[in-house]
Design a protein around this motif. Structure first.
Motif, short mmCIF file in Angstrom:
data_model
loop_
_atom_site.label_atom_id
_atom_site.label_comp_id
_atom_site.label_asym_id
_atom_site.label_seq_id
_atom_site.Cartn_x
_atom_site.Cartn_y
_atom_site.Cartn_z
N LEU A 187 0.83 -1.21 0.00
CA LEU A 187 0.00 0.00 0.00
C LEU A 187 0.86 1.26 0.00
N ALA A 188 1.92 1.25 0.79
CA ALA A 188 2.83 2.39 0.80
C ALA A 188 3.45 2.61 -0.57
N TYR A 189 3.78 1.53 -1.26
CA TYR A 189 4.38 1.64 -2.59
C TYR A 189 3.37 2.14 -3.62
N VAL A 190 2.10 1.78 -3.46
CA VAL A 190 1.07 2.35 -4.33
C VAL A 190 1.00 3.86 -4.11
N ALA A 191 0.99 4.27 -2.85
CA ALA A 191 0.94 5.71 -2.54
C ALA A 191 2.13 6.45 -3.12
N ALA A 192 3.29 5.79 -3.14
CA ALA A 192 4.52 6.42 -3.63
C ALA A 192 4.70 6.28 -5.14
N GLY A 221 -5.48 8.24 -4.19
CA GLY A 221 -5.97 6.98 -4.70
C GLY A 221 -7.26 6.53 -4.06
N ALA A 222 -7.60 5.27 -4.30
CA ALA A 222 -8.81 4.68 -3.75
C ALA A 222 -8.49 3.29 -3.23
N VAL A 223 -9.19 2.88 -2.18
CA VAL A 223 -8.99 1.58 -1.56
C VAL A 223 -10.35 1.00 -1.23
N GLY A 242 -11.09 -8.73 1.05
CA GLY A 242 -10.29 -8.44 -0.13
C GLY A 242 -9.70 -7.04 -0.13
N LEU A 243 -8.90 -6.77 -1.17
CA LEU A 243 -8.20 -5.49 -1.28
C LEU A 243 -8.04 -5.11 -2.74
N VAL A 244 -8.41 -3.88 -3.04
CA VAL A 244 -8.06 -3.23 -4.31
C VAL A 244 -7.59 -1.84 -3.96
N ALA A 245 -6.35 -1.52 -4.30
CA ALA A 245 -5.79 -0.19 -4.03
C ALA A 245 -5.05 0.29 -5.27
N ALA A 246 -5.35 1.50 -5.70
CA ALA A 246 -4.73 2.06 -6.91
C ALA A 246 -5.15 3.51 -7.02
N GLY A 247 -4.65 4.18 -8.06
CA GLY A 247 -5.21 5.48 -8.40
C GLY A 247 -6.69 5.33 -8.67
#
Length: 261
Positions: A187-192, A221-223, A242-247
């Motif tokens: 998640l931190a890497y998605v944010a970065a 982004g959105a989670v 579950g998890l979906v995290a991205a822009g």
């Protein structure tokens, strides 16, 4: 957006404690720490327990009216009587910690009325300190984070479990199913912007998600769960589906595909 003085103070306390906890973990890393196997088959080390003790000894006395949820503390549903809740993952990536690799982190979040309002993820071995306060943005070592986004998933770098990634292969993603990074670091890497997204099918514990979720949200982004529903914390069962995290655009595209029969 203005943030209340109480939240600012809570965030400072959280950030300071996560940094101190990470330094403790770094002092124990790459040493022969004791370790045990939990009933669920996962591993826990002396490092996990000492860091958890540090969090408890610091946060509980200073905020006695706040609830508590940690991977290394038996859950007590008394937490649900509190509007504010600390969610702690003393070491996310315990296997990496045991194997003396650097892909582990300390993560913690403050929840208010079911949603994260302050969070920190610290990867001590490489000095990466991620922070976020609701309405104030997300930061890595003081630098603001903004997620690059696209409606296309072709070539997108997604980390996740094999079940989730295999369902997206037809879209041309670049999937990483290795599992080397724990969820909070994904998640931190998605944010970065180091990953374009993180996906996972199956139940995921609140302590693996809460801090990283706020980082992604505050970076633009959105989670959500795989159904597209947002998370609510401090429920009787401390996990999410579950998890979906991205822009925001990629998130919508991933959820749409996962929901399509």
């Amino acid at each position: 957006m203005q943030v209340s003085e109480t939240r600012e103070q809570d965030a400072r306390l959280l950030f300071e404690t996560v940094r101190e906890a990470g330094e403790l973990g770094r002092s124990m890393a790459r040493t022969d720490v004791q370790r045990w196997t939990k009933p669920d088959g996962s591993q826990v080390t002396e490092g996990d327990l000492r860091i958890n003790d540090l969090f408890e000894a610091t946060l509980k006395p200073q905020r006695p009216g706040y609830g508590w949820l940690s991977e290394e503390t038996p859950d007590d549903h008394a937490r649900m009587a509190h509007d504010r809740l600390w969610i702690i993952d003393p070491i996310d990536g315990t296997r990496a910690f045991i194997e003396r690799r650097d892909e582990w982190c300390v993560a913690a979040a403050l929840i208010e009325d079911g949603r994260p309002v302050a969070a920190a993820v610290f990867r001590p071995m490489v000095d990466e300190f991620y922070t976020a306060i609701a309405g104030k943005g997300a930061f890595l070592n003081g630098g603001a984070l903004v997620i690059p986004d696209s409606i296309s998933l072709a070539g997108a770098r997604l980390a996740g479990n094999r079940k989730a990634l295999s369902s997206l292969e037809a879209l041309g993603i670049r999937g990483d199913p290795s599992g080397a990074l724990p969820l909070q670091l994904r998640l931190a890497y998605v944010a970065a912007g180091r990953l374009d997204g993180a996906v996972s099918i199956g139940n995921r514990n609140d302590w693996d998600l809460a801090a990283g979720e706020l980082l992604v949200l505050e970076a633009g982004g959105a989670v959500s769960g795989t159904s597209g529903e947002g998370y609510i914390y401090n429920r009787p069962e401390p996990w999410q589906q579950g998890l979906v995290a991205a822009g925001a655009k990629r998130h919508a595209a991933i959820v749409k595909h996962l929901r399509t029969p």
